[in-house]
Design an enzyme around this catalytic site. Structure first.
Site, mmCIF file in Angstrom:
data_model
loop_
_atom_site.group_PDB
_atom_site.id
_atom_site.type_symbol
_atom_site.label_atom_id
_atom_site.label_comp_id
_atom_site.label_asym_id
_atom_site.label_seq_id
_atom_site.Cartn_x
_atom_site.Cartn_y
_atom_site.Cartn_z
ATOM 1 N N GLU A 73 53.443 77.191 53.353
ATOM 2 C CA GLU A 73 53.443 78.203 54.833
ATOM 3 C C GLU A 73 54.365 79.279 54.737
ATOM 4 O O GLU A 73 55.787 79.190 54.695
ATOM 5 C CB GLU A 73 53.963 77.481 56.061
ATOM 6 N N ASP A 116 56.871 73.926 55.108
ATOM 7 C CA ASP A 116 57.193 74.660 56.286
ATOM 8 C C ASP A 116 58.075 75.732 55.876
ATOM 9 O O ASP A 116 58.957 75.658 55.111
ATOM 10 C CB ASP A 116 58.073 73.510 57.188
HETATM 11 C C1 NOJ Z 1 56.606 76.808 61.263
HETATM 12 C C2 NOJ Z 1 55.864 75.691 62.245
HETATM 13 O O1 NOJ Z 1 54.608 75.533 61.995
HETATM 14 C C3 NOJ Z 1 56.530 75.905 63.811
HETATM 15 O O2 NOJ Z 1 56.015 75.013 64.335
HETATM 16 C C4 NOJ Z 1 58.248 75.727 63.562
HETATM 17 O O3 NOJ Z 1 58.463 76.016 64.809
HETATM 18 C C5 NOJ Z 1 58.529 76.458 62.710
HETATM 19 N N1 NOJ Z 1 58.135 76.647 61.295
HETATM 20 C C6 NOJ Z 1 60.125 76.006 62.273
HETATM 21 O O4 NOJ Z 1 60.231 74.865 61.681
#
Ligand code: NOJ
Length: 566
Positions: A259, A197
């Site tokens: 991500e 993440d």
């Molecule tokens: C990316 C995640 O996919 C999302 O759902 C989240 O709110 C943010 N990162 C913060 O962790």
């Protein structure tokens, strides 16, 4: 995992085995046959860790456990065993940029006070102004509101997301050691890979005097040289080289996907084999349904993969963006902010534009075949295989997502709950009679945590299972066929047919065109964006997203062909 089809599970909304109204780990185990029949090769679980659920679980209070509302570590072990018994790999989400403010480390940081080693794990600073009453910088957080929150002793801490998600300080060695242990903990339990993440946010440079010049929110001033104080800094790659050493301790080595919402030309850095190995390519998820946009998305994805010597990843939707069938059902108009049309439409409870569901479904079917024949891995978000549309009219009072409820101010954004509504499994289990479309067991104590609309019955898995023309049937056919055909070289060649029509015959008058490519085993995919039907290249038609008319491919349709075969 480099060419797998991976199914994303948002656990709280997948299947509730206990009747609590929240999906859980045992619910995933219950549906393992469904997942096997779908033809996916791996599942990725969004966070299921103990969490106050301020941000759907992306606020982790304990990185090495299961939230008691979602089950236990034993349930997790059963789930992974059930997956592995069917040849399905398991990927878990790691949230290393921030923890929950309920994490023991953050509680200890608050208790220990300024200058303590406990505070060094997070980003605490003194404020500006005569009495430190002003935040250290002028930054707004990603979900709105200031990015700094003041604590009782007067210091401020940084949070890129909600105040309940304090950012770790990755210059602290303890944080490094901690996350290496977390990765080892789940790897030892048999987890095959990790989704990282906010992978581009960990390294920060806060010891400089130009911070107010930069933005935190939405990375709208991203630079391509790693000099932004917050995003996509070069030092972040040292972290991933360290993690690679952990992954490589295992046989087979654990995989990872970043991500990282960075400039396309910087994506490959995260995907290097010496680091995470793959990075999400969100170009499809951002693109509108026009020949130009979709073609450019493919080109960007392929380019990034070649640069990093890795395989690309293709994503039509996930738990953060409006559902793909709805995006394609709304006017295809390019805006400066991705999904602006869908977000406006959501804010008005789905009333501001006509959602042409027939068109949206047709395009989503075509997009699936376009996506699944590409080299690299493909991510399918739960419910996409049922053709679910975004739920636009969830009452404000029922919303859970912080982007809707507390950060952007009253009623400025409807948030991401519309794609997180609990899945419909059984059409006849009517919510007006106390049912939940089979999401929860019959004697459930609570209703599903987000309300399901009546139209979900048309998209319930059991109904679609009985219909050979359903979206589910197309996903199954395509995913199984893909498994047979995908084992070819990681390449793509454009066919002569590929190109624009020169006519304004695409979505909303955009120039139409045909995307047509082949893989080295002769497997070809043709997608027609133009109004005039097109002839297919010579070969055996394997699968189409909508019926051919006189052997020709109509607008907003895709076909898979084995070239040269009859
Ligand atoms: C990316 C995640 O996919 C999302 O759902 C989240 O709110 C943010 N990162 C913060 O962790």
């Amino acid at each position: 995992m480099s060419d797998a089809a991976i199914y994303q599970i948002y656990p709280r909304s997948f299947k509730d085995s206990t009747g609590s109204g929240l999906g859980d780990i045992a619910g995933i185990t219950q549906q393992m046959d469904y997942l096997e029949q779908l033809g996916i090769e791996a599942i990725w679980l969004s966070p299921f860790y103990p969490s106050p659920l301020v941000d759907g679980g992306y606020d982790v209070a304990d990185y090495c456990d299961v939230d008691p509302r979602l089950g236990s570590l034993d349930d997790f072990d059963d789930m992974i065993a059930a997956a592995h018994a069917r040849g399905i790999k398991v990927i878990v989400d790691i949230v290393p940029n921030h923890s929950s403010n309920q994490h023991p480390w953050f509680k200890a940081a608050l208790a220990a006070g300024p200058g303590s080693p406990e505070r060094a794990r997070y980003i605490f600073r003194d404020g500006r102004g005569e009495h430190g009453e002003l935040p250290p910088t002028n930054w707004n957080a990603n979900f709105g509101g200031p990015a700094w929150t003041r604590v009782a002793d007067g210091q401020w801490y940084l949070h890129m997301f909600t105040p309940e998600q304090p950012d770790f300080d990755w210059s602290c060695p303890e944080v490094h050691a901690f996350f290496c242990d977390v990765l080892a903990f789940w790897s030892d339990r048999g987890v095959d890979g990790f989704r990282i993440d906010v992978a581009h946010g960990l390294a920060k440079d806060l010891d400089r005097d130009d911070l107010d010049r930069w933005h935190l929110a939405e990375g709208d001033d991203m630079v391509d040289d790693g000099t932004h104080p917050l995003w996509d800094r070069n030092e972040v790659h040292e972290i991933y080289r360290e993690w690679r050493r952990v992954f490589d301790r295992y046989n087979p080595p654990r995989s990872a996907v970043a991500e990282a919402w960075v400039l396309p030309e910087r994506q490959y850095l995260y995907a290097r084999p010496s680091e995470l190995g793959q990075t999400f390519n969100f170009e499809f998820a951002k693109a509108i349904w026009t020949y130009d946009d979709m073609h450019a998305a493919i080109e960007e994805g392929l380019k990034a993969a070649i640069e990093s010597d890795s395989a690309s990843t293709w994503v039509l939707s996930n738990h953060d963006v409006p559902r793909v069938a709805t995006r394609y059902a709304l006017p295809q108009i390019k805006a400066t902010r991705y999904h602006q049309i869908a977000l406006d439409w959501l804010l008005r409870d789905g009333s501001s534009y006509d959602e042409d569901r027939e068109l949206g479904e047709r395009r989503a079917r075509a997009a699936l075949l376009l996506e699944l024949a590409l080299p690299g891995s493909a991510y399918v978000y739960q419910g996409e295989e049922l053709g679910l549309f975004e739920v636009a009219d969830i009452p404000w009072a029922a919303l859970e997502d912080p982007t809707a409820t507390n950060t952007h101010g009253p009623k400025r954004e409807k948030g991401r709950d519309g794609c997180r509504v609990p899945l419909p499994w059984v059409a006849a289990d009517d919510p007006t009679q106390g049912g939940s479309f089979g999401f929860s067991p019959a004697d459930a104590d609570a209703a599903p945590h987000l309300p399901q609309p009546a139209w979900f019955s048309d998209y319930a898995a059991d109904r679609e299972e009985a219909d050979p023309t359903s979206m589910l049937a197309l996903y199954r056919d395509a995913l199984w066929l893909r498994r047979k055909l995908h084992g070819c070289a990681n390449d793509l060649a454009w066919l002569d047919l590929d190109g624009r029509t020169g006519l304004a015959d695409g979505a909303e008058g955009a120039e139409g065109g045909v995307i047509a490519y082949r893989r080295d085993n002769g497997w070809a995919c043709v997608t027609n964006f133009g109004a005039a039907p097109v002839e297919l290249p010579a070969g055996r038609v394997l699968l189409t997203s909508s019926p051919l008319a006189d052997g020709r491919l109509a607008q907003d349709s895709s076909a898979w062909i084995m070239l040269g075969e009859i």
